[in-house]
Design an enzyme around this catalytic site. Structure first.
Site, PDB file in Angstrom:
ATOM      1  N   ARG A  42       0.829  -1.219   0.000  1.00  0.00           N
ATOM      2  CA  ARG A  42       0.000   0.000   0.000  1.00  0.00           C
ATOM      3  C   ARG A  42       0.858   1.262   0.000  1.00  0.00           C
ATOM      4  NH1 ARG A  42      -5.223  -1.817   3.606  1.00  0.00           N
ATOM      5  NH2 ARG A  42      -6.394  -2.497   1.788  1.00  0.00           N
ATOM      6  N   LYS A 203     -18.234 -15.665   2.646  1.00  0.00           N
ATOM      7  CA  LYS A 203     -19.668 -15.438   2.841  1.00  0.00           C
ATOM      8  C   LYS A 203     -20.427 -14.960   1.618  1.00  0.00           C
ATOM      9  CE  LYS A 203     -19.972 -14.447   7.724  1.00  0.00           C
ATOM     10  NZ  LYS A 203     -20.248 -13.375   8.679  1.00  0.00           N
ATOM     11  N   GLY A 359      -8.595  -8.029  -0.152  1.00  0.00           N
ATOM     12  CA  GLY A 359      -7.414  -8.333   0.652  1.00  0.00           C
ATOM     13  C   GLY A 359      -6.950  -9.772   0.573  1.00  0.00           C
ATOM     14  N   GLY A 382     -13.087  -3.450  -0.123  1.00  0.00           N
ATOM     15  CA  GLY A 382     -14.453  -2.960   0.092  1.00  0.00           C
ATOM     16  C   GLY A 382     -14.835  -1.925  -0.946  1.00  0.00           C
TER      17      GLY A 382
HETATM   18  P1  AMP Z   1     -13.646 -13.094   2.194  1.00  0.00           P
HETATM   19  O1  AMP Z   1     -13.078 -12.116   3.178  1.00  0.00           O
HETATM   20  O2  AMP Z   1     -15.124 -13.177   2.178  1.00  0.00           O
HETATM   21  O3  AMP Z   1     -13.026 -12.956   0.830  1.00  0.00           O
HETATM   22  O4  AMP Z   1     -13.234 -14.532   2.739  1.00  0.00           O
HETATM   23  C1  AMP Z   1     -11.917 -14.943   2.877  1.00  0.00           C
HETATM   24  C2  AMP Z   1     -11.891 -16.106   3.820  1.00  0.00           C
HETATM   25  O5  AMP Z   1     -12.656 -17.168   3.285  1.00  0.00           O
HETATM   26  C3  AMP Z   1     -10.490 -16.660   4.027  1.00  0.00           C
HETATM   27  O6  AMP Z   1     -10.089 -16.414   5.341  1.00  0.00           O
HETATM   28  C4  AMP Z   1     -10.657 -18.150   3.759  1.00  0.00           C
HETATM   29  O7  AMP Z   1     -10.007 -18.966   4.709  1.00  0.00           O
HETATM   30  C5  AMP Z   1     -12.156 -18.342   3.836  1.00  0.00           C
HETATM   31  N1  AMP Z   1     -12.595 -19.526   3.106  1.00  0.00           N
HETATM   32  C6  AMP Z   1     -12.348 -19.824   1.823  1.00  0.00           C
HETATM   33  N2  AMP Z   1     -12.830 -21.037   1.511  1.00  0.00           N
HETATM   34  C7  AMP Z   1     -13.401 -21.530   2.633  1.00  0.00           C
HETATM   35  C8  AMP Z   1     -14.068 -22.746   2.940  1.00  0.00           C
HETATM   36  N3  AMP Z   1     -14.224 -23.699   2.028  1.00  0.00           N
HETATM   37  N4  AMP Z   1     -14.533 -22.911   4.202  1.00  0.00           N
HETATM   38  C9  AMP Z   1     -14.358 -21.929   5.120  1.00  0.00           C
HETATM   39  N5  AMP Z   1     -13.749 -20.760   4.882  1.00  0.00           N
HETATM   40  C10 AMP Z   1     -13.267 -20.559   3.647  1.00  0.00           C
END
Ligand code: AMP
Length: 401
Positions: A42, A203, A359, A382
């Site tokens: 950054r 999510k 990120g 974001g």
């Molecule tokens: P996000 O911030 O929504 O992009 O999510 C990133 C997070 O999703 C990371 O910390 C990953 O460890 C988690 N993640 C990715 N695949 C899985 C999975 N199959 N089960 C649980 N967490 C996951």
């Protein structure tokens, strides 16, 4: 319609900056461990703007935030290491003041000569920053004669340093924000086709709006990571003990239906890496199909899914990637995310435009050393998602008005 074309924004090049105090908002919210900067990306990203300000003979006053110090001074979140790192990268001294407003800041600003750079202490040591307090904004604005906004990652927040200050100073965007808008604008407005989006991460609820919007633009959508399981569940496929957002099943169904109606290919992983327990040394199984046995958890996309995702990436001319394909923090479950990063690097080499936002996808690139093999890595997860959702970013709206 896209953000930049909808809003009339000035560029920093539009101003005569020689000898002027230029209050410049940067995003130095860098990962820190034990007082040391873990990744200086950054800071590096701001060098183009800062070198231009130095070359123009401006007196540059930098403002930034780091972490969440809860509105009061907390030296765990000091920006001093950022000043030292910036001095190393700029190859010139960078002054530092231990507050962003008040007598010490005023004195440091008054001492600045043309071509010099000063970084002020963490804005979030004052609760007034996030409250967008007008008195605080005015105190910040006093440091400059011109305001340059180069903190893309902070544009989706209406804070004193992003929105408030613009009431008191003429403002413009810096090179980093300009580049972000150009890439994200191009991806939204006029992509070369086929346009593929790959969305992963934990999510569905976090990314629902962007998935919905992307379906209006893309030719194909690949869904991986933890959120894929809610989509699989929505299609009646068993997912064992994998991550599930029950309250998002209906939304996942709506996304699939919308994709079908728009003739967008919406593709889920054909197989998975599954474990009984999420542990770095857990024994892994490759599922034979899209479904996952009742006692298992999906932690990464499987080899068939990887192959299929690679084929889709190779066919696309524009690719947007946000979110890892698995729990990439553990090496044993990082293969899908690494494979996507490698396929994107190859696609860039072959002339595709590749844009990575968020990120965690950037952490995958840092892990694989592939960051500079992408057409563009967005510095603000974001903000890039909100821009793709078609939202007006408060930090830009304030500059335009
Ligand atoms: P996000 O911030 O929504 O992009 O999510 C990133 C997070 O999703 C990371 O910390 C990953 O460890 C988690 N993640 C990715 N695949 C899985 C999975 N199959 N089960 C649980 N967490 C996951």
């Amino acid at each position: 319609m896209t953000e930049k074309s909808a809003l009339k924004l000035k560029l920093m090049q539009d101003f005569a900056l020689k000898g002027k105090r230029v209050l410049t908002r940067v995003d130095y919210n860098v990962p820190m461990k034990g007082g040391k900067i873990e990744d200086n990306a950054r800071i590096r990203e701001t060098l183009k703007t800062l070198n231009a300000l130095v070359d123009a003979g401006a007196k540059t006053v930098l403002i930034a935030h780091l972490g969440r110090p809860k509105g009061k001074p907390d030296l765990k979140y000091t920006l001093k290491p950022a000043a030292e790192e910036l001095a190393r990268l700029l190859k010139k001294p960078v002054a530092f003041a231990s507050d962003c407003v008040g007598p010490e800041a005023d004195k440091a600003v008054a001492a600045l000569k043309a071509g010099e750079v000063l970084l002020l202490e963490n804005l979030r040591f004052h609760a007034e920053e996030e409250a967008n307090d007008p008195v605080f904004a005015k105190a910040l604005a006093k440091h400059g004669e011109v305001f340059v906004q180069d903190a893309f990652g902070a544009l989706h927040r209406a804070h004193a340093s992003t929105a408030g200050v613009t009431k008191y100073l003429p403002g413009a965007i810096g090179f980093l924000v300009q580049r972000e808008l150009e890439f994200l604008d191009r991806a939204i407005g006029n992509p070369q086709r086929p346009f593929l989006a790959i969305v992963g991460g934990a999510k569905v609820s976090d990314k629902l709006a962007v998935l919905d919007k992307l379906l209006e633009r893309v030719d194909a959508l690949l869904i991986g990571g933890g959120m894929a399981y809610t989509f699989l569940a929505a299609q009646g496929i068993s997912i064992g003990k994998s991550l599930l957002e029950k309250d998002q099943i209906d939304n996942a169904k709506k996304i699939i239906e919308k994709a079908y109606n728009k003739k967008v290919e919406c593709l889920l992983p054909a197989d998975h890496v599954a474990v009984r327990e999420i542990r770095a040394d857990a024994q892994t199984t490759i599922t034979q199909a899209m479904s996952i046995p009742p006692d298992m958890i999906g932690v990464d996309i499987g080899p068939h899914a990887i192959e299929f995702f690679q084929e889709q990436i190779a066919k696309a001319k524009t690719i947007f990637w946000n979110g890892p394909m698995g729990i990439f923090e553990m090496d044993a479950f990082a293969r899908g995310s690494v494979a996507v990063a490698e396929a994107l690097a190859e696609a860039t080499k072959n002339g595709a435009t590749t844009i990575v936002g968020g990120g965690d996808s950037l952490s995958v690139l840092a892990k694989t050393g592939l960051a500079d093999k992408m057409s563009h890595c967005s510095t603000g997860g974001g903000a890039s998602l909100e821009l793709l959702e078609g939202k007006v970013l408060p930090g830009l709206a304030a500059l335009a008005s």
